[in-house]
Scaffold this motif. Structure first.
Motif: not given
Length: 503
Positions: A157-177
């Protein structure tokens, strides 16, 4: 449990899994069969376990099932179907998607954007029961038929931040589980529970709290086509849920219609209600609890944590209005806002645990800023300020970042700046948060026009609406001769609403 597949594939085949208005239920056995069919379709289209698949579908059971099944074979990247073509193009390019899933016959901006990059376009045709579908594509190829491991990325997922370019957030299978298990534990979910989902399924809230946590617990999730206050209580009668999760603005709309639906509330008793993604006003929590005669569980989550970090406990009288509860999964602490150390009292909220993203993709500067190590643990800075009370309940006191939180929708002001600045009459612009009684915050923009140029507020809003999804379009535009500046001459977002008399 280290992967989404391990969580979901352990339940009885005959148990109900996914439902929807006017549709038969999909069982766990049928969900398993669909998962294998999806894997074959993806592999035959040349999509492997580490490849990224964008999903652009309307809210509902097919979107839920697509996320769950694709995530067991590849990396999912759900996108808001309301995006414009340029927005789709940015996200598809940024996440390096290999394929995109759209509805059969869809010929909208997502397909046009996909064509720019030569992506494999996979069409989804809904069948019966709820959530069932077939996939078809002209793309061909071969991919190794391996299964994602705990360390593979399940969701981007992308998350908006205080920079002009949204940041890419990779979530692992282990994170989701881990997050699904954390949520299930804090809500004491069992196979007898049923969630009625009204949250959008391109956001972490709906994907993990409603869908993944329910299926991990062996319960069921009934998927509405979106939120509609006028249909909510009719859906309750049909779905017969034991709980639902929503953002505060949805809860407020539900409360407004609760009086005329007292019979439904009595006929379909909820075990609890859940709120997350934005601060729930204390009076609203109390009114919901009184109206539904059930605990209201406010949770605190964010994308980088695969959603949940803290949660008000279950049980009568254990919820504190105005507090986001106690830590509920990861360790939650308070850190010095500048120095990389933990502190007592008020400070920046930090987290550490198995649900936390390993880091932003391709953004070493953001990782340096937002992660630090101390006492043998790696901590993530949330950007939120707060403190714990003597009982371990966390209260948020403000945000350190300039991100605008419009009813749970996070908007980068610099992204809006960039769009408005492209208007031929605009010389200077600064986007900022303005208070809103229901959304918490809405979007304002102060604009200075180029000399000799004319433009109205309506013209600028219309310009923005062709380039931004609706929730990012400023609701208040001020055309000024000059924008207030700080001592160094910089434009300042924080406090601008007050300086302009909008508070």
């Amino acid at each position: 449990m280290q992967t989404l597949a391990e969580l979901i594939q352990r339940h009885p085949d005959t148990a109900k899994a996914i439902g929807a208005p006017g549709r038969d239920w999909m069982t766990y056995g049928q969900l398993g069969t669909l998962t294998q069919s999806v894997r074959r379709s993806l592999r035959n289209a040349g999509v492997g376990a580490q490849d990224r698949v964008a999903i652009v579908l309307p809210n509902g059971p097919e979107m839920a099932a697509a996320f769950v099944t694709v995530a067991q074979s590849a990396t999912t990247a759900p996108l808001n179907p309301a995006y414009k073509e340029d927005e789709f193009a940015f996200y598809l390019d940024d996440l390096k998607a290999r394929a995109i899933i759209v509805e059969a016959g869809y010929d909208g901006p997502a397909r046009a954007a996909a064509k720019r990059f030569g992506l494999r376009v996979i069409e989804l045709t809904a069948t019966d029961p709820a959530g069932a579908f077939t996939l078809s594509t002209d793309a061909t190829g071969t991919a190794e038929d391996s299964s994602p491991t705990a360390d593979d990325v399940a969701l981007i997922l992308h998350t908006s931040g205080t920079t002009s370019r949204p940041k890419i957030v990779p979530l692992l299978q282990a994170n989701i589980a881990a997050s699904a298990v954390h949520i299930g534990a804090s809500l004491a979910l069992t196979p007898a529970d049923r969630c009625m989902n009204v949250m959008p399924l391109f956001h972490i809230h709906g994907l993990i709290a409603a869908v993944s946590a329910s299926l991990a617990a062996g319960g069921s999730v009934w998927c509405a086509p979106g939120f509609d206050a006028l249909k909510f209580f009719g859906w309750m009668e049909e779905a017969r849920p034991t709980w639902y999760t929503a953002v505060p603005t949805m809860h407020q709309a539900i409360l407004a219609r609760a009086g005329r639906n007292a019979a439904t509330i009595a006929n379909v008793p909820l075990r609890f209600l859940r709120s997350s993604s934005a601060s729930l006003p204390g009076p609203v929590m109390e009114a919901l609890a009184e109206t539904f005669k059930a605990p209201v569980i406010e949770g605190y989550g964010m994308t980088e944590a695969a959603h949940q970090m803290a949660s008000n406990p279950l049980g009568a009288g254990k919820q504190k209005p105005g507090s986001v509860g106690v830590e509920a999964g990861p360790l939650v602490r308070v850190a010095h806002e500048i120095e990389n150390r933990l502190v007592d009292g008020v400070g920046e909220i930090v987290i550490s645990g198995p649900n936390v993203t390993p880091g932003y993709e391709g953004n070493p500067e953001a990782n340096e800023k937002n992660f630090f190590e101390t006492d043998g643990r790696r901590w993530f800075r949330t950007g939120d300020q707060g403190a714990f009370d003597a009982e371990g309940y966390l209260t948020l006191t403000g945000r350190l970042k300039e991100i605008i939180n419009r009813g749970g929708e996070k908007v980068s002001p610099l992204e809006v700046d960039g769009v408005l600045s492209a208007h031929p009459a605009v010389a200077q612009v600064v986007t900022f948060a303005i208070p809103h009684d229901k959304l918490g915050e809405d979007i304002g923009a102060a604009i200075v026009l180029k000399e000799g140029q004319d433009a109205t507020e309506r013209e600028i809003r219309d310009f923005a609406s062709t380039r931004l999804v609706a929730f990012k379009v400023p609701r208040k535009i001020l055309i000024l001769n000059d924008i207030p500046k700080g001592a160094t001459g910089k434009l300042q977002r924080i406090g601008l609403a007050e300086k302009l008399g909008l508070v």
